[in-house]
Design an enzyme around this catalytic site. Structure first.
Site, mmCIF file in Angstrom:
data_model
loop_
_atom_site.group_PDB
_atom_site.id
_atom_site.type_symbol
_atom_site.label_atom_id
_atom_site.label_comp_id
_atom_site.label_asym_id
_atom_site.label_seq_id
_atom_site.Cartn_x
_atom_site.Cartn_y
_atom_site.Cartn_z
ATOM 1 N N SER A 61 0.877 -1.181 0.000
ATOM 2 C CA SER A 61 0.000 0.000 0.000
ATOM 3 C C SER A 61 0.908 1.222 0.000
ATOM 4 O O SER A 61 1.015 1.970 0.971
ATOM 5 C CB SER A 61 -0.936 -0.013 1.210
ATOM 6 O OG SER A 61 -0.268 0.288 2.400
ATOM 7 N N HIS B 289 -3.545 -5.767 2.869
ATOM 8 C CA HIS B 289 -2.665 -6.800 3.450
ATOM 9 C C HIS B 289 -3.406 -8.066 3.867
ATOM 10 O O HIS B 289 -2.794 -8.997 4.380
ATOM 11 C CB HIS B 289 -1.946 -6.246 4.685
ATOM 12 C CG HIS B 289 -0.977 -5.161 4.359
ATOM 13 N ND1 HIS B 289 -0.440 -4.349 5.318
ATOM 14 C CD2 HIS B 289 -0.447 -4.758 3.184
ATOM 15 C CE1 HIS B 289 0.384 -3.474 4.745
ATOM 16 N NE2 HIS B 289 0.384 -3.710 3.454
ATOM 17 N N GLN C 199 -6.391 -1.301 7.473
ATOM 18 C CA GLN C 199 -5.281 -2.198 7.108
ATOM 19 C C GLN C 199 -4.623 -2.887 8.316
ATOM 20 O O GLN C 199 -4.240 -4.042 8.239
ATOM 21 C CB GLN C 199 -4.251 -1.371 6.352
ATOM 22 C CG GLN C 199 -3.092 -2.132 5.782
ATOM 23 C CD GLN C 199 -2.243 -1.248 4.886
ATOM 24 O OE1 GLN C 199 -2.609 -0.978 3.752
ATOM 25 N NE2 GLN C 199 -1.127 -0.771 5.386
ATOM 26 N N GLU C 200 -4.469 -2.138 9.427
ATOM 27 C CA GLU C 200 -3.735 -2.709 10.565
ATOM 28 C C GLU C 200 -4.476 -2.484 11.866
ATOM 29 O O GLU C 200 -4.868 -1.349 12.169
ATOM 30 C CB GLU C 200 -2.343 -2.059 10.706
ATOM 31 C CG GLU C 200 -1.472 -2.253 9.496
ATOM 32 C CD GLU C 200 -0.079 -1.645 9.678
ATOM 33 O OE1 GLU C 200 0.302 -1.326 10.821
ATOM 34 O OE2 GLU C 200 0.609 -1.489 8.667
ATOM 35 N N GLU D 106 1.528 -9.223 6.973
ATOM 36 C CA GLU D 106 2.408 -8.870 8.098
ATOM 37 C C GLU D 106 2.266 -9.838 9.263
ATOM 38 O O GLU D 106 2.548 -9.500 10.409
ATOM 39 C CB GLU D 106 2.129 -7.432 8.539
ATOM 40 C CG GLU D 106 2.446 -6.437 7.424
ATOM 41 C CD GLU D 106 2.371 -4.993 7.859
ATOM 42 O OE1 GLU D 106 2.063 -4.733 9.033
ATOM 43 O OE2 GLU D 106 2.628 -4.128 7.007
ATOM 44 N N ASP E 164 -3.831 1.419 11.665
ATOM 45 C CA ASP E 164 -3.397 2.079 10.430
ATOM 46 C C ASP E 164 -4.542 1.912 9.441
ATOM 47 O O ASP E 164 -4.844 0.793 9.014
ATOM 48 C CB ASP E 164 -2.108 1.449 9.874
ATOM 49 C CG ASP E 164 -1.676 2.123 8.563
ATOM 50 O OD1 ASP E 164 -2.273 3.165 8.207
ATOM 51 O OD2 ASP E 164 -0.751 1.616 7.900
ATOM 52 N N GLU F 286 -3.071 5.949 12.227
ATOM 53 C CA GLU F 286 -2.177 6.318 11.118
ATOM 54 C C GLU F 286 -2.999 6.495 9.844
ATOM 55 O O GLU F 286 -3.947 5.743 9.610
ATOM 56 C CB GLU F 286 -1.164 5.177 10.972
ATOM 57 C CG GLU F 286 -0.161 5.335 9.848
ATOM 58 C CD GLU F 286 0.727 4.090 9.753
ATOM 59 O OE1 GLU F 286 0.994 3.417 10.778
ATOM 60 O OE2 GLU F 286 1.133 3.752 8.623
ATOM 61 N N ASP G 273 1.759 8.774 7.269
ATOM 62 C CA ASP G 273 2.601 7.821 6.528
ATOM 63 C C ASP G 273 2.610 8.216 5.047
ATOM 64 O O ASP G 273 3.505 8.930 4.585
ATOM 65 C CB ASP G 273 2.062 6.398 6.752
ATOM 66 C CG ASP G 273 2.748 5.342 5.895
ATOM 67 O OD1 ASP G 273 3.792 5.641 5.298
ATOM 68 O OD2 ASP G 273 2.239 4.198 5.805
ATOM 69 N N LYS H 28 9.882 5.509 7.056
ATOM 70 C CA LYS H 28 10.218 4.313 6.270
ATOM 71 C C LYS H 28 11.403 4.681 5.384
ATOM 72 O O LYS H 28 11.278 5.550 4.514
ATOM 73 C CB LYS H 28 9.033 3.914 5.394
ATOM 74 C CG LYS H 28 7.843 3.300 6.127
ATOM 75 C CD LYS H 28 6.675 3.161 5.159
ATOM 76 C CE LYS H 28 5.550 2.302 5.726
ATOM 77 N NZ LYS H 28 4.296 2.481 4.938
ATOM 78 N N HIS I 190 8.635 -0.996 9.253
ATOM 79 C CA HIS I 190 9.000 -1.996 8.247
ATOM 80 C C HIS I 190 8.113 -1.801 7.018
ATOM 81 O O HIS I 190 7.342 -0.848 6.949
ATOM 82 C CB HIS I 190 8.762 -3.391 8.846
ATOM 83 C CG HIS I 190 7.293 -3.684 9.042
ATOM 84 N ND1 HIS I 190 6.758 -4.937 9.076
ATOM 85 C CD2 HIS I 190 6.220 -2.837 9.200
ATOM 86 C CE1 HIS I 190 5.450 -4.866 9.235
ATOM 87 N NE2 HIS I 190 5.104 -3.609 9.320
ATOM 88 N N SER J 21 5.418 -4.214 4.231
ATOM 89 C CA SER J 21 4.654 -5.466 4.278
ATOM 90 C C SER J 21 5.404 -6.632 3.625
ATOM 91 O O SER J 21 5.251 -7.782 4.025
ATOM 92 C CB SER J 21 3.276 -5.272 3.651
ATOM 93 O OG SER J 21 3.389 -4.685 2.377
ATOM 94 N N LYS K 290 6.940 -0.155 14.243
ATOM 95 C CA LYS K 290 5.999 -1.209 13.846
ATOM 96 C C LYS K 290 6.707 -2.163 12.899
ATOM 97 O O LYS K 290 7.325 -1.742 11.915
ATOM 98 C CB LYS K 290 4.683 -0.676 13.310
ATOM 99 C CG LYS K 290 4.707 0.373 12.240
ATOM 100 C CD LYS K 290 3.275 0.656 11.762
ATOM 101 C CE LYS K 290 3.291 0.954 10.268
ATOM 102 N NZ LYS K 290 1.982 0.941 9.655
HETATM 103 C C1 PEP Z 1 1.937 0.776 5.916
HETATM 104 O O1 PEP Z 1 1.039 1.235 5.217
HETATM 105 O O2 PEP Z 1 2.234 1.343 6.966
HETATM 106 C C2 PEP Z 1 2.681 -0.424 5.488
HETATM 107 C C3 PEP Z 1 3.651 -0.950 6.255
HETATM 108 O O3 PEP Z 1 2.291 -0.963 4.302
HETATM 109 P P1 PEP Z 1 3.162 -1.225 2.996
HETATM 110 O O4 PEP Z 1 4.523 -1.662 3.415
HETATM 111 O O5 PEP Z 1 2.415 -2.308 2.247
HETATM 112 O O6 PEP Z 1 3.187 0.058 2.237
HETATM 113 MG MG MG Z 2 0.701 2.966 6.798
#
Ligand code: PEP
Ligand code: MG
Length: 415
Positions: A44, A152, A166-167, A209, A242, A283, A312, A337, A365, A367, A388
């Protein structure tokens, strides 16, 4: 520092997709030493992230620049990273590829730490201090992603998992990292047993994940299960989310439970969930260009300074986008990231800028992960508020959590 050689190869990540691994060689006290790094990749992804090249193409690009890198002596991380940035020459890193540049930048950081005889997290701390920022480092709180939805879930496209978010994370509320990790591991097993009883064993899958993916009928159902399990056993855990809202953004609205909500209806929906389930962080509550919706949302938490609104896809570890987000007061924490920006020193500069503006940082991290544990050192090095790295399961996720444990023990033995 002189790099003797670099070997680059293609390996597979946790999704079975190709990615890059680099081994750096150098002479240290008459012996040849080497360090290995690899890069993960996202599913994503934000539209404003640097460009990743197909790994085979990245190998070809590397052959074109390898001798130029080996011919030079670099005195600092920034000098090395700036050299790669200049070889590429674009802001999106599309010529050499953000994945190639990052795997080299990480390799250089690891080799530098080795040369200086210090752990990687200490090297990264020193590099961050080079940006003249003062901060009170904390040991990062882990955000464990125990239920996977959205992009995910792995099941969504088959119409089985109806989670829009998503999370679904659990965040230990204890200072002792080792205690937090074991509580999370216990909770994860308990959640698995609960889900297997509720949905039957053959309906409980793992998402990208390593969080559970099941035929949940709604976001509330997943939240209710986590919340009740926490309450029943009095676990010192709180819930984080998230939303990855760019993924559910459609025709100017947000698709939730099959209905299209406006941003203010979505904010009301979040408010209700936050109160009901004692959620402490969200998030990407809105899509990646909605600086103003983020800002209206953050203003709801004026009196709850501990509530985190984490950016993010909005900020993609990019100083320019962070500047806009800070000016507009869009969030109070940034997700970091390395893969979004492509070099260690640019990521550190973003962290320094966030800290100078009283934002928190949460390191993340991707996914699609590898066994590389660089982000654990990075999170401790920058004194991040959180990290995370997925569920407390599967080797590519546990590599980060175990490295954190190792660092935690090292730091606490000394003091
Ligand atoms: C996120 O959106 O925070 C994530 C870890 O997803 P992806 O690595 O798939 O972008
Ligand atoms: Mg995210």
């Amino acid at each position: 520092m002189r790099i003797k050689d670099i070997h680059l190869k293609v390996i597979l990540d946790s999704r079975g997709q190709s990615t890059l691994e680099a081994e750096f060689f150098a002479e240290l006290k008459g012996e040849t030493k080497s360090v290995i790094s690899s890069v993960p990749s996202g599913k994503s992804k934000g539209s404003y992230e640097v460009v990743f090249l197909e790994p085979q193409l990245a190998l070809e690009k590397f052959d074109q620049v390898k001798e130029k890198i080996l011919a030079r002596d670099f005195v600092s991380q920034k000098e090395f990273d700036d050299f790669l940035i200049s070889l590429d020459g674009t802001s999106s890193k599309k010529i050499l590829g953000g994945n190639l540049i990052l795997v080299l930048s990480m390799g250089f950081a690891r080799l530098s730490a080795l040369f200086q005889g210090i752990p990687l997290y200490q090297y990264l701390r020193k590099e961050l201090e080079g940006f003249e920022v003062s901060f009170i480092p904390v040991f990062p709180f882990p955000f464990f992603n125990v239920i996977n939805g959205g992009a995910h879930s792995g099941l969504r496209n088959e119409g089985k998992n109806f989670l829009d978010f998503q999370e679904f994370q659990i965040i230990p509320q204890v200072k002792d990292y080792s205690v937090g990790l074991s509580v999370a591991q216990e909770f994860y097993k308990k959640l698995q047993r609960f889900l297997e009883e509720k949905f039957s064993k053959d309906q409980v899958f793992l998402g990208d994940e390593a969080g559970f993916s099941c035929p949940f009928s709604s976001n509330e159902e997943a939240l209710e299960i986590i919340f009740e399990l926490i309450k029943k056993a009095h676990y010192p855990l709180k819930i984080g989310l998230d939303i990855a809202a760019s993924q559910i953004f459609e025709k100017g609205g947000y698709r939730i439970g099959g209905k299209l909500l406006s941003s203010s209806q979505l904010a009301d929906y979040y408010k209700d969930l936050i109160n009901r389930y004692e959620i402490i962080s969200i998030e990407d509550p809105f899509f990646e260009d909605s600086f103003d919706d983020f800002s209206n949302f953050l203003s709801l938490f004026k009196d709850a300074s501990n509530f985190l609104v984490i950016a993010d896809d909005l900020t993609v570890t990019n100083k320019e986008r962070l500047t806009t987000a800070i000016t507009k007061k869009s969030a109070n924490a940034i997700l970091i990231k390395l893969t979004q920006i492509g070099t260690v020193s640019e990521a550190l500069e973003v962290v320094a800028f966030a800290y100078k503006n009283n934002w928190k940082a949460v390191v993340s991290h991707r996914s699609g992960e590898t066994l590389d544990d660089f982000i654990a050192d990075f999170a401790v090095g920058i004194g991040a508020w959180g990290i995370k790295a997925g569920a407390p399961a599967k080797p590519e996720r546990m590599a980060k959590y175990y490295r954190l444990l190792e660092i935690w023990q090292e730091i606490n033995q000394k003091s």
